[in-house]
Motif scaffolding. Structure first.
Motif, PDB file in Angstrom:
ATOM      1  N   ARG A  28       0.834  -1.186   0.000  1.00  0.00           N
ATOM      2  CA  ARG A  28       0.000   0.000   0.000  1.00  0.00           C
ATOM      3  C   ARG A  28       0.869   1.236   0.000  1.00  0.00           C
ATOM      4  O   ARG A  28       1.778   1.384   0.817  1.00  0.00           O
ATOM      5  CB  ARG A  28      -0.892   0.035   1.251  1.00  0.00           C
ATOM      6  CG  ARG A  28      -1.930  -1.070   1.305  1.00  0.00           C
ATOM      7  CD  ARG A  28      -3.013  -0.848   0.279  1.00  0.00           C
ATOM      8  NE  ARG A  28      -3.964  -1.958   0.289  1.00  0.00           N
ATOM      9  CZ  ARG A  28      -5.007  -2.031  -0.537  1.00  0.00           C
ATOM     10  NH1 ARG A  28      -5.207  -1.057  -1.412  1.00  0.00           N
ATOM     11  NH2 ARG A  28      -5.821  -3.061  -0.484  1.00  0.00           N
ATOM     12  N   SER A  56      -1.944   7.433  -1.215  1.00  0.00           N
ATOM     13  CA  SER A  56      -3.150   6.979  -1.906  1.00  0.00           C
ATOM     14  C   SER A  56      -3.711   5.702  -1.334  1.00  0.00           C
ATOM     15  O   SER A  56      -4.875   5.372  -1.574  1.00  0.00           O
ATOM     16  CB  SER A  56      -2.844   6.776  -3.396  1.00  0.00           C
ATOM     17  OG  SER A  56      -1.879   5.743  -3.553  1.00  0.00           O
ATOM     18  N   ARG A  93      -3.268   2.914  -2.305  1.00  0.00           N
ATOM     19  CA  ARG A  93      -3.490   1.945  -3.380  1.00  0.00           C
ATOM     20  C   ARG A  93      -2.337   0.945  -3.411  1.00  0.00           C
ATOM     21  O   ARG A  93      -1.256   1.234  -2.913  1.00  0.00           O
ATOM     22  CB  ARG A  93      -3.589   2.635  -4.749  1.00  0.00           C
ATOM     23  CG  ARG A  93      -4.810   3.506  -4.925  1.00  0.00           C
ATOM     24  CD  ARG A  93      -4.714   4.226  -6.274  1.00  0.00           C
ATOM     25  NE  ARG A  93      -5.891   5.013  -6.564  1.00  0.00           N
ATOM     26  CZ  ARG A  93      -6.950   4.564  -7.241  1.00  0.00           C
ATOM     27  NH1 ARG A  93      -6.971   3.321  -7.683  1.00  0.00           N
ATOM     28  NH2 ARG A  93      -7.989   5.344  -7.460  1.00  0.00           N
ATOM     29  N   ASP A 120       1.814   2.839  -9.380  1.00  0.00           N
ATOM     30  CA  ASP A 120       0.469   2.687  -8.822  1.00  0.00           C
ATOM     31  C   ASP A 120      -0.287   1.728  -9.750  1.00  0.00           C
ATOM     32  O   ASP A 120      -0.871   2.127 -10.767  1.00  0.00           O
ATOM     33  CB  ASP A 120      -0.223   4.050  -8.757  1.00  0.00           C
ATOM     34  CG  ASP A 120      -1.543   3.970  -8.005  1.00  0.00           C
ATOM     35  OD1 ASP A 120      -2.041   2.844  -7.801  1.00  0.00           O
ATOM     36  OD2 ASP A 120      -2.070   5.028  -7.637  1.00  0.00           O
ATOM     37  N   GLU A 137      -3.045  -0.189  -9.512  1.00  0.00           N
ATOM     38  CA  GLU A 137      -4.494  -0.099  -9.665  1.00  0.00           C
ATOM     39  C   GLU A 137      -4.881   1.042 -10.592  1.00  0.00           C
ATOM     40  O   GLU A 137      -5.717   0.899 -11.494  1.00  0.00           O
ATOM     41  CB  GLU A 137      -5.141   0.081  -8.300  1.00  0.00           C
ATOM     42  CG  GLU A 137      -5.063  -1.154  -7.403  1.00  0.00           C
ATOM     43  CD  GLU A 137      -5.889  -0.984  -6.137  1.00  0.00           C
ATOM     44  OE1 GLU A 137      -6.768  -0.105  -6.132  1.00  0.00           O
ATOM     45  OE2 GLU A 137      -5.666  -1.732  -5.182  1.00  0.00           O
ATOM     46  N   ALA A 138      -4.267   2.205 -10.393  1.00  0.00           N
ATOM     47  CA  ALA A 138      -4.604   3.364 -11.238  1.00  0.00           C
ATOM     48  C   ALA A 138      -4.189   3.130 -12.682  1.00  0.00           C
ATOM     49  O   ALA A 138      -4.895   3.513 -13.621  1.00  0.00           O
ATOM     50  CB  ALA A 138      -3.926   4.614 -10.677  1.00  0.00           C
ATOM     51  N   TYR A 167      -4.901  -5.913  -8.723  1.00  0.00           N
ATOM     52  CA  TYR A 167      -5.986  -5.100  -9.295  1.00  0.00           C
ATOM     53  C   TYR A 167      -7.209  -5.992  -9.410  1.00  0.00           C
ATOM     54  O   TYR A 167      -7.134  -7.150  -9.807  1.00  0.00           O
ATOM     55  CB  TYR A 167      -5.616  -4.564 -10.680  1.00  0.00           C
ATOM     56  CG  TYR A 167      -6.731  -3.796 -11.335  1.00  0.00           C
ATOM     57  CD1 TYR A 167      -6.974  -2.473 -11.003  1.00  0.00           C
ATOM     58  CD2 TYR A 167      -7.566  -4.414 -12.259  1.00  0.00           C
ATOM     59  CE1 TYR A 167      -8.010  -1.776 -11.592  1.00  0.00           C
ATOM     60  CE2 TYR A 167      -8.614  -3.721 -12.852  1.00  0.00           C
ATOM     61  CZ  TYR A 167      -8.822  -2.405 -12.513  1.00  0.00           C
ATOM     62  OH  TYR A 167      -9.859  -1.705 -13.089  1.00  0.00           O
TER      63      TYR A 167
END
Length: 1009
Positions: free
Chosen positions: A253, A257, A259, A295, A297-298, A330
């Protein structure tokens, strides 16, 4: 298909004959008799009768077995429709699975490619820091510069959310480093970064530190933190500097963020290391560590939005380094239910394993295509069964009609045989006396006649030839209708055939003042395989019609490769164009082949499979263009109808039977071609046809002699179409031709100095228009002391060359009479260039002196049962110095040709009483084979056979039966050639010339051996 097989393969006696069931009890006792009965049942001759009598004639069978067959038909097709549904549904599912795999692999590949791009830019940034920070004193990079550069180049690293650089600091250097940086080295805080763990050892007692000195503004809070105090960061740094490659952390993490993300770490070395450097050397050379934060996920979410597929499919990204406990990077946890696909991700770190799992969000739709197809198939099968069931009741009647039709067919075949025999007999009986008539007329022509007598003889001879031509046309039409017309497949030179056709029409064209020309494309092979006689017949019919209906202008024969014309359709000449052979407008030839099927095929012209050169088959397109009166529009629909004329007055004015074009169309069809035409009244007609021939293995070099090789000719003609024809004939002789349409440019061509021009060929029409320029050109050449090329004038026979009083005519070396043909042009150039004696005839025929020298004192035997034919052949051969001996039967010829003998050749009639020409030839060849074998085995001395090592007398077949005495049959029995009666002198002499040339070659080969 099942029913059809049952109808034609299964004898229905098995099902309805009760005697077989009665004999079942005696099967073991009387086995042999039952086998005989079964053989009778299997008799092929009885199958059809049994099928008709029992299957179609019995109501009981139709009432029982047809219902059973229909039931089996319905059950079979019902099962078949179920199979069709299963098959099409499985195909749809497989297609959906392939589409999912393709989409998933594409997204995995794009994510991997973008990750690789970011990796490359991080590696480049590491090299930049090594160059401008460590290699510069003082450093050229500070935190502000690094942050600004990282922010401005962020677009080059689309997957990174931030970058930071940590420098390697030893414990001995720590104090000085902290003074220089003005901050203390801090340990990673476990509360801010969950994956990090505190070390057991105190920070003060560490041998090495990796504090962050540069960071992007979004991550500047990590400056001064020691990256070696974090467990994941420490493992990344140690692996990166040992391997020299980028390494990834496990997903964690991110600080702000929250994320999931990963860090990619590169080691920075103080000097460039070789690929063979050891891990210890790499650790020693490491001076810093560059980390890039991703990042995940983004980035995956952004990629799916770009591809507009986020709502159509579910995507999960996993870290599978530990296969027992995969980490979701993700997406949500996906169950492997339904269609799903796994794509492997390779981010450059061999230790970390990543995968992308994909599946569709929506369920697959109902397979409507499979449903409708299976139901439709079943419905069609039911309809077919119904139609088939309704048809059975009519088969018995059809069988009766079939029997009647077969009976009528036998009668028609018998009538056809009788008609063929009648035609053969009539042909022989008519042509035999016609041979005598025409032969005697030809012999009468060789005597001293006055003008009136010669006119009478020529009229009678022309009438006889017209009668023979009419007989040939009627016989061809009869053979075509009966389907007995066969084509030959022999090698031939198409260009030589076209030259012979021009020679044939030379006289008629000269009488009318017409210009004849032929052009063959360079892409047409020199030697082709096909029936040259039928091709000659087609072209002769077309050109004969053009000669007949043309009073001024030209007749132009062209030959091209089909694909060559197909590729140049957009370049065709428009209607009424004056860029023609003689300047008169012509019909648009493109319209003559618009109806051809091959031109309607929508295939790309650039496709290599269309080219003729890609196979042995050659598709030729041949056109005959004229500037005649044309064909009226109302008569064009019946041009190819047999025995039909354009109008009632045509046959009275021009003559003819009206079957020439019909025969030509049938012959073209036999050669797998098509024929068409375009005609405009008072403008002209163009007939075009195609034929499919075969490429021969050898090439013809008949006219490309070395005497003209390398010569350059300048062709001066203001009409490009006519100049192209002249260039074609010159190239056949090996002469390089240069075209010039403007006579005013001739002098510059001759004095350019680029190449030496040996001859200048000027068209008579062009010469007459600018006759005053030629003395000026000659005087200029003499003044410049240049070689003056030979000037040759091309003129039609009707041109008034001799009446030209211009002084420029004195510069002409020779006048070449058109139409141009290779043999005539070769002789003319030899005479003009001083390469030979220049002996030739006006119409391209063999010179008489050559024939007299060839036949002089040759011993020739003529065998014929008709005394008139003997006298004709005797007189024709005796005229040129041959010693002719006559024999009235085949038996007498056998005795005279028994080796050793004195004869050089034999002309053998085929239809003779007692023994025909075929049998006589076979026996002669058997005698020659026996004596040759004895000579080879030295059983007979060579001296006793007049020193001949191999006996083979050339035998030429002569017959008036053009149906039975085919060329193949003559060759099969051992003959060397074939000529039909009444024969022409030129044809007879050409065959004799071929025989003697072959004999001379055979003698030369024996002498060499």
């Amino acid at each position: 298909m099942v029913c059809q097989w049952l109808f034609y393969e299964i004898p229905m006696n098995w099902f309805i004959d009760a005697q077989i069931m009665e004999q079942k009890t005696g099967y073991l006792s009387d086995r042999s008799n039952l086998w005989l009965e079964l053989l009778k049942k299997f008799s092929i001759k009885d199958w059809k009768n049994n099928l008709c009598n029992h299957l179609f004639g019995s109501k009981k069978v139709r009432g029982t077995w047809w219902r059973k067959l229909l039931f089996l038909w319905i059950i079979g097709w019902f099962l078949g429709s179920l199979w069709i549904f299963w098959f099409m549904n499985s195909q749809a599912v497989e297609k959906r699975r392939e589409m999912l795999a393709s989409m998933c692999d594409e997204r995995a590949r794009m994510l991997q490619d973008q990750f690789n791009v970011s990796m490359n830019h991080l590696q480049a940034l590491a090299i930049l820091i090594s160059t401008f920070h460590h290699a510069k004193d003082p450093s050229a990079i500070d935190q502000i510069t690094f942050a600004r550069y990282a922010e401005r180049t962020a677009f080059e690293r689309p997957l990174t959310s931030g970058v930071a650089y940590a420098v390697k600091v030893l414990r001995s250097e720590r104090e000085q480093f902290e003074k220089q940086q003005r901050w203390k080295i801090k340990r990673m805080d476990s509360t801010e970064q969950p994956p990090a763990r505190e070390e057991d050892a105190d920070l003060e007692n560490r041998d090495e530190y990796a504090p962050v000195i540069f960071a992007q503004d979004t991550y500047k809070h990590v400056i001064s933190f020691d990256m070696l105090t974090g467990k994941e960061d420490r493992e990344n740094i140690l692996r990166a500097r040992e391997s020299g490659k980028g390494v990834l952390t496990a997903p964690f993490r991110l600080l702000k963020s929250r994320r999931l993300g990963v860090i990619l770490t590169y080691a920075v070395y103080k000097s460039e290391l070789t690929s063979k450097a050891t891990p210890a050397e790499r650790i020693q050379a490491a001076i810093g560590y560059l980390g890039g934060i991703f990042d995940v996920e983004a980035l995956v979410d952004k990629l799916l939005h770009q591809l507009a597929c986020k709502h159509s499919m579910m995507v999960n990204v996993y870290d599978k380094t530990n296969p027992d406990e995969p980490i979701i990077m993700y997406g949500s946890n996906m169950t492997n239910v339904g269609l799903y696909h796994i794509s492997t991700l390779n981010f450059g770190d061999p230790i970390r394993k990543h995968e992308m799992h994909c599946r569709f969000k929506q369920k697959s739709p109902l397979p409507w295509l499979a449903i409708t197809t299976s139901i439709g198939t079943l419905v069609i099968a039911l309809l077919v069964g119904y139609i088939f069931h309704a048809t059975v009741s009519r088969i018995a009647k059809v069988e009766d009609d079939y029997r009647q039709m077969m009976e009528l067919k036998k009668r028609a075949e018998a009538a056809d045989v009788a008609k063929s025999q009648f035609l053969a007999t009539v042909s022989h009986e008519i042509r035999t006396p016609m041979n005598g008539v025409l032969g005697m007329l030809q012999m009468l022509m060789d005597t001293d006649l006055d003008i009136t007598q010669e006119d009478y003889v020529r009229t009678a001879q022309a009438s006889g030839k017209a009668l023979v031509s009419l007989i040939n046309e009627v016989l061809d039409q009869a053979k075509i209708e009966s389907g007995k017309l066969e084509l030959e497949a022999v090698p031939f030179d198409l260009r030589a055939v076209l030259d012979d056709i021009l020679s044939l029409f030379y006289g008629k064209a000269q009488e009318k003042g017409l210009e004849l020309a032929v052009y063959v494309s360079d892409q047409v092979p020199d030697v082709l395989v096909g029936d040259h006689g039928r091709i000659r017949q087609i072209i002769t019919n077309l050109m004969g019609n053009s000669i007949k209906f043309t009073e001024r202008g030209h007749i132009y024969l062209t030959v091209h490769i089909f694909e060559e014309v197909l590729n140049s359709l957009d370049k065709e000449i428009e209607v009424h164009s004056t860029d023609t052979l003689c300047g008169f407008p012509v019909a648009n030839r493109r319209r003559s082949w618009e109806s051809f099927k091959n031109f309607k095929l929508e295939l790309p012209a650039s496709d290599p499979s269309l080219l003729s050169t890609s196979s042995n088959h050659i598709n030729l397109i041949i056109s005959v263009e004229d500037t005649g009166v044309g064909i009226p529009l109302e008569a064009q629909s019946r041009v190819f109808t047999p025995f039909m004329q354009v109008g009632p007055s045509i046959s009275r004015i021009h003559g003819g039977t009206g079957i020439g074009l019909s025969i030509s169309k049938c012959l073209v069809g036999l050669m797998k071609g098509e024929i068409g035409f375009v005609s405009q009244p008072q403008i002209g007609s163009t007939f075009t046809f195609t034929v499919v021939l075969t490429r021969a293995c050898t090439n013809s070099n008949e006219y490309k002699s070395s005497e003209f090789h390398g010569m350059i000719a300048l062709v001066v003609d203001h009409r490009p179409a006519r100049a192209k024809v002249t260039k074609y004939h010159l190239q056949r002789l090996g002469v390089n031709a240069i075209l010039e349409i403007d006579p005013n440019q001739v002098l510059s061509r001759l004095t350019s100095g680029t190449s030496t021009i040996n001859m200048v060929l000027v068209e008579k029409e062009t010469w007459s228009k600018d006759s005053s320029i030629w003395p000026f050109i000659i005087s200029k050449l003499k003044g410049n002391q240049l070689d003056i090329p030979k000037i040759l004038l091309l003129a039609n026979p009707t041109s008034s060359v001799n009446n030209n009083t211009s002084s420029s005519m004195e510069y002409i070396s020779t006048i070449i009479t058109k139409p141009l043909r290779a043999s005539m042009l070769q002789v003319s150039l030899r005479r003009a260039m001083g390469c030979g004696d220049g002996e030739h005839s006006r119409n391209g025929r063999l010179p008489q002196l050559s024939l007299r020298g060839l036949l002089h004192e040759k011993q020739i035997l003529v065998v014929d049962d008709n005394i008139v034919n003997l006298r004709v052949a005797y007189g024709a051969l005796k005229k040129y110095g041959a010693e002719v001996t006559c024999a009235e039967s085949g038996k007498k010829a056998i005795g005279m040709l028994k080796p050793p003998h004195k004869f050089d050749a034999c002309f053998m009639d085929i239809q003779m009483p007692e023994m025909d020409g075929f049998e006589a030839t076979k026996r002669i060849r058997e005698m020659e084979a026996d004596i040759n074998k004895q000579i080879e085995c030295r059983e007979v001395p060579v001296e006793t056979s007049e020193n001949v090592l191999h006996w083979h007398v050339p035998i030429l077949a002569m017959t008036a039966d053009v149906i039975q005495a085919t060329h193949e049959e003559c060759l099969r029995c051992g003959m060397d050639g074939y000529v039909s009666k009444p024969f022409k002198g030129e044809q007879l002499y050409r065959e004799v010339t071929r025989f003697f040339k072959q004999s001379q070659k055979r003698i030369n080969n024996e002498v060499k051996c």
